[in-house]
Design a protein around this motif. Structure first.
Motif, PDB file in Angstrom:
ATOM      1  N   ASP A  91       0.495  -1.594   0.221  1.00 34.88           N
ATOM      2  CA  ASP A  91      -0.022  -0.517   0.087  1.00 34.88           C
ATOM      3  C   ASP A  91       0.839   1.090   0.086  1.00 34.88           C
ATOM      4  N   GLY A  92       2.392   0.832  -0.432  1.00 34.90           N
ATOM      5  CA  GLY A  92       3.065   1.779  -0.327  1.00 34.90           C
ATOM      6  C   GLY A  92       3.917   2.637   0.856  1.00 34.90           C
ATOM      7  N   ARG A  93       3.695   2.151   2.487  1.00 35.95           N
ATOM      8  CA  ARG A  93       3.900   2.570   3.830  1.00 35.95           C
ATOM      9  C   ARG A  93       5.740   2.042   3.483  1.00 35.95           C
ATOM     10  N   PRO A  94       6.339   2.865   3.725  1.00 35.90           N
ATOM     11  CA  PRO A  94       7.293   2.033   3.864  1.00 35.90           C
ATOM     12  C   PRO A  94       8.109   1.560   5.559  1.00 35.90           C
ATOM     13  N   ALA A  95       8.262   0.271   5.917  1.00 33.59           N
ATOM     14  CA  ALA A  95       8.784  -0.769   7.123  1.00 33.59           C
ATOM     15  C   ALA A  95      10.405  -0.309   7.340  1.00 33.59           C
ATOM     16  N   LEU A  96      10.687  -1.060   8.660  1.00 31.66           N
ATOM     17  CA  LEU A  96      11.556  -1.394   9.194  1.00 31.66           C
ATOM     18  C   LEU A  96      11.820  -2.761   8.744  1.00 31.66           C
ATOM     19  N   ALA A  97      13.401  -2.953   8.717  1.00 31.75           N
ATOM     20  CA  ALA A  97      13.534  -4.303   8.371  1.00 31.75           C
ATOM     21  C   ALA A  97      13.549  -5.299   9.831  1.00 31.75           C
ATOM     22  N   PRO A  98      12.878  -6.135   9.739  1.00 36.47           N
ATOM     23  CA  PRO A  98      12.802  -8.092  10.597  1.00 36.47           C
ATOM     24  C   PRO A  98      14.601  -7.885  11.146  1.00 36.47           C
ATOM     25  N   SER A  99      14.362  -8.721  12.225  1.00 40.83           N
ATOM     26  CA  SER A  99      15.343  -8.490  13.344  1.00 40.83           C
ATOM     27  C   SER A  99      16.744  -9.628  12.338  1.00 40.83           C
ATOM     28  N   ASP A 100      15.170 -10.794  11.494  1.00 45.53           N
ATOM     29  CA  ASP A 100      16.157 -12.114  11.298  1.00 45.53           C
ATOM     30  C   ASP A 100      16.710 -11.626   9.990  1.00 45.53           C
ATOM     31  N   PHE A 101      17.238 -10.555   9.868  1.00 48.77           N
ATOM     32  CA  PHE A 101      17.196 -10.052   8.177  1.00 48.77           C
ATOM     33  C   PHE A 101      18.017 -10.443   7.739  1.00 48.77           C
ATOM     34  N   GLU A 102      19.045 -10.910   6.096  1.00 48.96           N
ATOM     35  CA  GLU A 102      20.196 -12.170   5.887  1.00 48.96           C
ATOM     36  C   GLU A 102      20.676 -10.518   5.352  1.00 48.96           C
ATOM     37  N   TRP A 103      21.325  -9.467   5.862  1.00 50.81           N
ATOM     38  CA  TRP A 103      22.094  -8.552   4.846  1.00 50.81           C
ATOM     39  C   TRP A 103      23.230  -8.752   4.681  1.00 50.81           C
ATOM     40  N   PHE A 104      23.682  -9.923   4.342  1.00 49.76           N
ATOM     41  CA  PHE A 104      25.253 -10.394   3.365  1.00 49.76           C
ATOM     42  C   PHE A 104      24.747 -10.579   2.435  1.00 49.76           C
ATOM     43  N   LEU A 105      23.735 -11.056   2.350  1.00 50.14           N
ATOM     44  CA  LEU A 105      23.110 -11.803   0.562  1.00 50.14           C
ATOM     45  C   LEU A 105      22.501 -10.227   0.070  1.00 50.14           C
ATOM     46  N   VAL A 106      22.198  -8.968   0.833  1.00 52.59           N
ATOM     47  CA  VAL A 106      22.308  -7.902  -0.144  1.00 52.59           C
ATOM     48  C   VAL A 106      23.549  -7.439  -0.394  1.00 52.59           C
ATOM     49  N   CYS A 107      24.647  -7.620  -0.743  1.00 55.26           N
ATOM     50  CA  CYS A 107      25.616  -7.540  -0.787  1.00 55.26           C
ATOM     51  C   CYS A 107      27.125  -7.442  -1.573  1.00 55.26           C
ATOM     52  N   GLY A 108      26.734  -9.122  -2.136  1.00 50.26           N
ATOM     53  CA  GLY A 108      27.010  -9.287  -2.996  1.00 50.26           C
ATOM     54  C   GLY A 108      28.560 -10.480  -3.564  1.00 50.26           C
ATOM     55  N   GLY A 109      28.181 -11.304  -2.543  1.00 49.50           N
ATOM     56  CA  GLY A 109      29.979 -11.744  -2.145  1.00 49.50           C
ATOM     57  C   GLY A 109      30.380 -12.025  -1.087  1.00 49.50           C
ATOM     58  N   ALA A 110      29.499 -10.783  -0.079  1.00 49.21           N
ATOM     59  CA  ALA A 110      29.754 -10.597   1.302  1.00 49.21           C
ATOM     60  C   ALA A 110      28.952 -11.970   2.417  1.00 49.21           C
ATOM     61  N   GLN A 111      29.855 -11.700   3.205  1.00 50.20           N
ATOM     62  CA  GLN A 111      29.713 -13.346   4.176  1.00 50.20           C
ATOM     63  C   GLN A 111      29.124 -13.090   5.902  1.00 50.20           C
ATOM     64  N   ARG A 112      29.757 -11.625   5.993  1.00 51.36           N
ATOM     65  CA  ARG A 112      29.160 -11.261   7.281  1.00 51.36           C
ATOM     66  C   ARG A 112      28.873  -9.620   6.439  1.00 51.36           C
ATOM     67  N   ALA A 113      27.582  -9.261   7.051  1.00 54.73           N
ATOM     68  CA  ALA A 113      27.252  -7.686   7.070  1.00 54.73           C
ATOM     69  C   ALA A 113      26.146  -7.081   8.144  1.00 54.73           C
ATOM     70  N   TYR A 114      26.328  -6.469   8.267  1.00 48.02           N
ATOM     71  CA  TYR A 114      25.230  -5.550   8.938  1.00 48.02           C
ATOM     72  C   TYR A 114      24.778  -4.120   8.847  1.00 48.02           C
ATOM     73  N   PRO A 115      23.480  -3.733   9.186  1.00 47.46           N
ATOM     74  CA  PRO A 115      22.882  -2.840   8.640  1.00 47.46           C
ATOM     75  C   PRO A 115      23.114  -1.717   9.396  1.00 47.46           C
ATOM     76  N   ASP A 116      23.473  -0.386   8.951  1.00 49.23           N
ATOM     77  CA  ASP A 116      23.829   0.903   9.362  1.00 49.23           C
ATOM     78  C   ASP A 116      22.534   1.794   9.188  1.00 49.23           C
ATOM     79  N   LYS A 117      21.784   2.502  10.111  1.00 54.74           N
ATOM     80  CA  LYS A 117      20.489   2.963   9.919  1.00 54.74           C
ATOM     81  C   LYS A 117      20.605   3.826   9.454  1.00 54.74           C
ATOM     82  N   VAL A 118      19.738   5.008   8.407  1.00 50.71           N
ATOM     83  CA  VAL A 118      19.949   6.522   7.889  1.00 50.71           C
ATOM     84  C   VAL A 118      19.393   6.515   9.058  1.00 50.71           C
ATOM     85  N   VAL A 119      19.754   8.185   9.743  1.00 54.42           N
ATOM     86  CA  VAL A 119      19.307   8.706  10.446  1.00 54.42           C
ATOM     87  C   VAL A 119      18.474   9.914   9.908  1.00 54.42           C
ATOM     88  N   PRO A 120      16.819   9.650  10.171  1.00 57.43           N
ATOM     89  CA  PRO A 120      16.286  10.044   9.516  1.00 57.43           C
ATOM     90  C   PRO A 120      15.525  11.614   9.493  1.00 57.43           C
TER      91      PRO A 120
END
Length: 267
Positions: A91-120
Motif C-alpha cells: 500500500d506504499g507504506r515504508p517499513a523497518l527491517a526484521p531482526s533476522d534479515f540476512e544482510w550479507f545477501l544484499v551485498c553481493g559476495g559478502a560473508q558477513r554484513a550488518y545494517p547501518d540505519k540512515v538517521v531520519p
C-alpha cells in the motif's frame, strides 16, 4: 547509480499479507585517471557517507528515512559499491527491517554484513528508533511467510537441534535425558530418539515428525508457519515431560507422531 526492487521474503521474516518489496539503491562511484596498462581510465572510489545518503534521497525522497546501508566485511579491504535498501509495503507504506534479515545477501559476495540505519529527518520516526531500535523483532511480526519445503526442513532441523542443545547445556549433570539421534529424512520427515531417565527406570521415546503436516498445523492453528518457531517448540518438548495421549510402541520405544492428536497441544 542503479535502482531495482525485489521480493525480500526469502531474506527474513515479513508479514505475508503486506506484499512487501525491497528497493535497493546501488552507488558505484568512479573517477577518471590516466589509463593503466590495461587501458582502464577510471578508478572506483568510496564517496563520503553523507554524500551517499544525499544521492539516495535524490532517488527515494522521504522513503530514505527508512533506509539502511548494508555494510559488508569485504568493504573493509577494498572499495565496493554502496548498497542501500528500503522496505515498502504493497500500500506504499515504508517499513523497518526484521531482526533476522540476512544482510550479507544484499551485498553481493559478502560473508558477513550488518545494517547501518540512515538517521531520519522525521522526528517521530527518530524517537521511535531511539526507544525501540532500528529493527523489528522477527517474533513480533504477524502473518509470517513460510519458506519452501527444502529450506523449511533445513531451518526446522537447525532450530530444533540448537534448542535441544541449549536445554541439555542448561540442565548440566542433572539433565535426566540422553538424546540419541536427531535425523532429517529428505524434506518431509524428521525423527528424534531420546531416553528419559525417570525415577522408576529409563523410558525410550521417539518423535516421528511429518514436516508438511506440522507446517500446515501451525499455519492453521497458530498463524505461524515459520520453521524456526516450530523447531524451537518441538526441540523443547521432551524437557517439559509432557504426557502423551497415544503412542506407538516399536521395539520398546514409544513413538509420538507429530503433528497428531496426542501431540498437537504441545506444538
Amino acid at each position: 547509480m542503479a535502482v531495482h526492487d525485489s521480493d525480500p521474503s526469502y531474506l527474513g521474516t515479513f508479514d505475508r499479507t503486506a506484499n512487501t518489496r525491497m528497493i535497493t539503491v546501488t552507488i558505484n562511484a568512479t573517477i577518471e585517471v590516466p589509463p593503466d596498462q590495461n587501458g582502464r581510465s577510471t578508478r572506483q572510489i568510496d564517496l563520503p557517507y553523507d554524500e551517499q545518503v544525499h544521492w539516495v534521497r535524490a532517488v527515494l525522497g522521504d522513503l530514505t528515512d527508512y533506509a539502511y546501508k548494508a555494510v559488508s566485511d569485504i568493504a573493509r579491504f577494498r572499495v565496493r559499491p554502496a548498497f542501500f535498501v528500503v522496505f515498502v509495503c504493497g500500500d506504499g507504506r515504508p517499513a523497518l527491517a526484521p531482526s533476522d534479515f540476512e544482510w550479507f545477501l544484499v551485498c553481493g559476495g559478502a560473508q558477513r554484513a550488518y545494517p547501518d540505519k540512515v538517521v531520519p529527518r522525521d522526528r517521530e520516526l527518530l524517537g521511535h528508533l531511539r526507544r525501540k531500535g532500528a529493527l523489528v523483532p522477527a517474533s513480533s511480526i504477524p502473518h509470517p511467510q513460510v519458506a519452501g519445503p527444502p529450506a523449511w526442513a533445513q531451518q526446522f532441523i537447525s532450530a530444533m537441534t540448537s534448542t535441544i542443545a541449549d536445554w541439555l547445556g542448561r540442565l548440566g549433570e542433572d539433565r535426566g535425558f540422553t538424546v540419541e539421534e536427531v535425523s532429517l529424512h529428505g524434506v518431509d520427515r524428521a525423527t528424534v530418539r531420546y531416553i528419559w531417565h525417570a525415577n522408576d527406570g529409563d523410558v525410550r521415546y521417539g518423535f516421528d515428525i511429518d514436516l508438511d503436516g506440522l507446517r500446515a498445523h501451525r499455519s492453521a492453528a497458530l498463524d505461524d508457519p515459520r520453521a524456526s518457531t516450530a523447531g524451537a517448540s518441538i526441540g523443547g518438548m521432551p524437557f517439559g515431560q509432557p504426557i502423551f495421549r497415544s503412542e506407538r510402541i516399536v521395539d520398546g520405544r514409544r513413538w509420538i507422531d507429530i503433528p497428531g492428536e496426542n501431540a498437537s497441544e504441545h506444538t
